[in-house]
Design an enzyme around this catalytic site. Structure first.
Site, PDB file in Angstrom:
ATOM      1  N   HIS A   1      26.687  -2.205  96.313  1.00  0.00           N
ATOM      2  CA  HIS A   1      25.885  -1.187  96.984  1.00  0.00           C
ATOM      3  C   HIS A   1      25.315  -1.745  98.294  1.00  0.00           C
ATOM      4  CE1 HIS A   1      24.934   1.983  93.664  1.00  0.00           C
ATOM      5  NE2 HIS A   1      25.788   2.443  94.553  1.00  0.00           N
TER       6      HIS A   1
ATOM      7  N   HIS B   1      24.986  -0.193  85.373  1.00  0.00           N
ATOM      8  CA  HIS B   1      24.492   0.552  86.528  1.00  0.00           C
ATOM      9  C   HIS B   1      25.161   1.925  86.623  1.00  0.00           C
ATOM     10  CE1 HIS B   1      22.445   1.240  90.159  1.00  0.00           C
ATOM     11  NE2 HIS B   1      23.190   0.569  91.006  1.00  0.00           N
TER      12      HIS B   1
ATOM     13  N   ASP C   1      20.259  -3.972  89.605  1.00  0.00           N
ATOM     14  CA  ASP C   1      20.293  -2.544  89.281  1.00  0.00           C
ATOM     15  C   ASP C   1      20.877  -2.320  87.890  1.00  0.00           C
ATOM     16  OD1 ASP C   1      19.557  -2.521  91.888  1.00  0.00           O
ATOM     17  OD2 ASP C   1      20.928  -0.925  92.493  1.00  0.00           O
TER      18      ASP C   1
ATOM     19  N   HIS D   1      26.210  -6.566  93.103  1.00  0.00           N
ATOM     20  CA  HIS D   1      27.195  -5.487  93.133  1.00  0.00           C
ATOM     21  C   HIS D   1      27.332  -5.012  94.571  1.00  0.00           C
ATOM     22  CE1 HIS D   1      23.334  -3.430  92.868  1.00  0.00           C
ATOM     23  NE2 HIS D   1      23.905  -2.280  93.185  1.00  0.00           N
TER      24      HIS D   1
ATOM     25  N   HIS E   1      12.709  -3.929  93.554  1.00  0.00           N
ATOM     26  CA  HIS E   1      13.685  -2.865  93.786  1.00  0.00           C
ATOM     27  C   HIS E   1      13.139  -1.523  93.288  1.00  0.00           C
ATOM     28  CE1 HIS E   1      17.291  -1.042  94.916  1.00  0.00           C
ATOM     29  NE2 HIS E   1      17.990  -1.140  93.794  1.00  0.00           N
TER      30      HIS E   1
ATOM     31  N   ASP F   1      22.570  -1.378  99.989  1.00  0.00           N
ATOM     32  CA  ASP F   1      21.200  -1.869 100.135  1.00  0.00           C
ATOM     33  C   ASP F   1      21.030  -3.292  99.605  1.00  0.00           C
ATOM     34  OD1 ASP F   1      21.690  -0.359  97.711  1.00  0.00           O
ATOM     35  OD2 ASP F   1      19.599  -0.661  97.180  1.00  0.00           O
ATOM     36  N   HIS F   2      22.060  -3.822  98.956  1.00  0.00           N
ATOM     37  CA  HIS F   2      22.034  -5.209  98.499  1.00  0.00           C
ATOM     38  C   HIS F   2      22.842  -6.119  99.420  1.00  0.00           C
ATOM     39  CE1 HIS F   2      20.356  -4.290  94.396  1.00  0.00           C
ATOM     40  NE2 HIS F   2      20.701  -3.089  94.832  1.00  0.00           N
TER      41      HIS F   2
END
Length: 336
Positions: free
Chosen positions: A94, A186, A210, A92, A274, A96-97
């Site tokens: 976000h 999520h 997530d 997805h 995570h 941090d990914h």
């Protein structure tokens, strides 16, 4: 000259060079199936836990699921050249990914022992993936122009071959390795969000990424060899001083709910990655690990390991778990 370079890139991708077929694989039974946690953290800056990224080595294939902060550093520690990654998968959008994606893409192109990629970087993911592939070259156009002229790097190596899917199903199949995307929950505003199941040699690894508690994960991971799930824990006192942390917690899975998923899915081994943890100093500590384990055990009694960066899982008749130092942490045998 730079316009010609961009034309070359577009032509290369349109010709489908990234869809080149590898030669027939050797017997699958002779080939490894290994998963390494490259980043097990969250957006919290932490040198011990980079943000989310997982390496899957299955036979001849080397795959990345998410490209969080520090992915190139961890691959360097493992001695794996960036050019050797066959494909990368985004769960997805976000940050941090994804913050490691520009680094992986650009650094893998450099004419070095750890780079020297000369074919397009394969990138798979849901809506937003094509935009990444379109705008990254625009953002780094000057760097690309300079290196094309100064270092005579090939245009193909900086091309991005993006594959965007809209629905669950098989998204990649090569050398006996199959990758299936499945939807996860999520939160209502974070769509699309997908997890991936990687199957090879009769075994499967499930990486939901997530998600809140989701029965679709249970269905996908039932009797999996390895289920790698996220976990979230935030101190109540911290939420009193920062109420917005409740919004974070609402989008993730508590240890108790993760334990419910493990109990229903019954994987050979469950593992956490995570870690979305705000606990006594806003970081994952030994005391936080113990509390996560304790809470999980209220709903799950099976094999469980709390992941750390560079923890690896060798999957065969047994699953052997090793730490960053290469020492064995645990071994899980076959199901009865």
């Amino acid at each position: 000259m730079f316009k010609k370079f961009l034309t070359d890139v577009c032509v290369a991708v349109s010709l489908g060079l990234a869809a080149m077929t590898a030669s027939s694989p050797a017997l699958a039974s002779e080939q490894p199936f290994k998963v390494t946690l490259l980043g097990t953290g969250s957006p919290i800056p932490n040198p011990d836990r980079f943000s989310q990224s997982i390496l899957v080595e299955a036979g001849k294939q080397k795959l990345l699921v998410d490209l969080g902060r520090g992915v190139t550093v961890r691959l360097g520690q493992l001695g794996i050249p960036l050019r050797d990654i066959n494909a990368s998968f985004v769960t997805h959008m976000h940050s941090d990914h994804l913050t490691g994606l520009p680094d992986f893409w650009l650094t893998g192109w450099l004419p070095t022992s750890f780079g020297s990629r000369e074919t397009p970087m394969k990138l798979y993911g849901p809506k937003g993936t094509r935009e990444l592939a379109e705008y990254l070259p625009k953002a780094f156009a000057e760097d690309i122009r300079i290196r094309t002229v100064d270092e005579e790097l090939r245009a193909l190596g900086i091309a991005i071959d993006a594959h965007e899917f809209k629905a669950p199903g098989v998204v990649y199949e090569q050398d006996g390795v199959k990758v299936v995307a499945f939807e996860t929950d999520h939160g209502p505003e974070i769509k699309p969000s997908f997890g991936y199941t990687i199957s090879f040699n009769g075994r499967k690894v499930v990486i939901p990424s997530d998600s809140r508690y989701d029965e679709r994960i249970v269905a996908e991971a039932r009797n999996a060899d390895l289920l790698i799930h996220e976990v979230a824990m935030i101190d109540a006192d911290l939420m009193k001083t920062n109420p917005r942390l409740q919004n974070v917690l609402n989008h993730h899975t508590s240890p108790e709910d993760a334990g419910r998923i493990f109990s229903q899915a019954k994987p050979r081994l469950a593992a956490y990655s995570h870690f979305v943890v705000f606990h006594r100093g806003e970081g994952v500590t030994a005391s936080a690990d113990r509390e996560i384990d304790r809470l999980t055990r209220t709903t799950y009694k099976g094999p469980l390991v709390l992941g750390h960066d560079l923890m690896a899982f060798d999957i065969g008749d047994s699953i052997t778990v090793t730490g960053a130092d290469g020492k064995t942490i645990m071994s899980v045998g076959s199901k009865p």
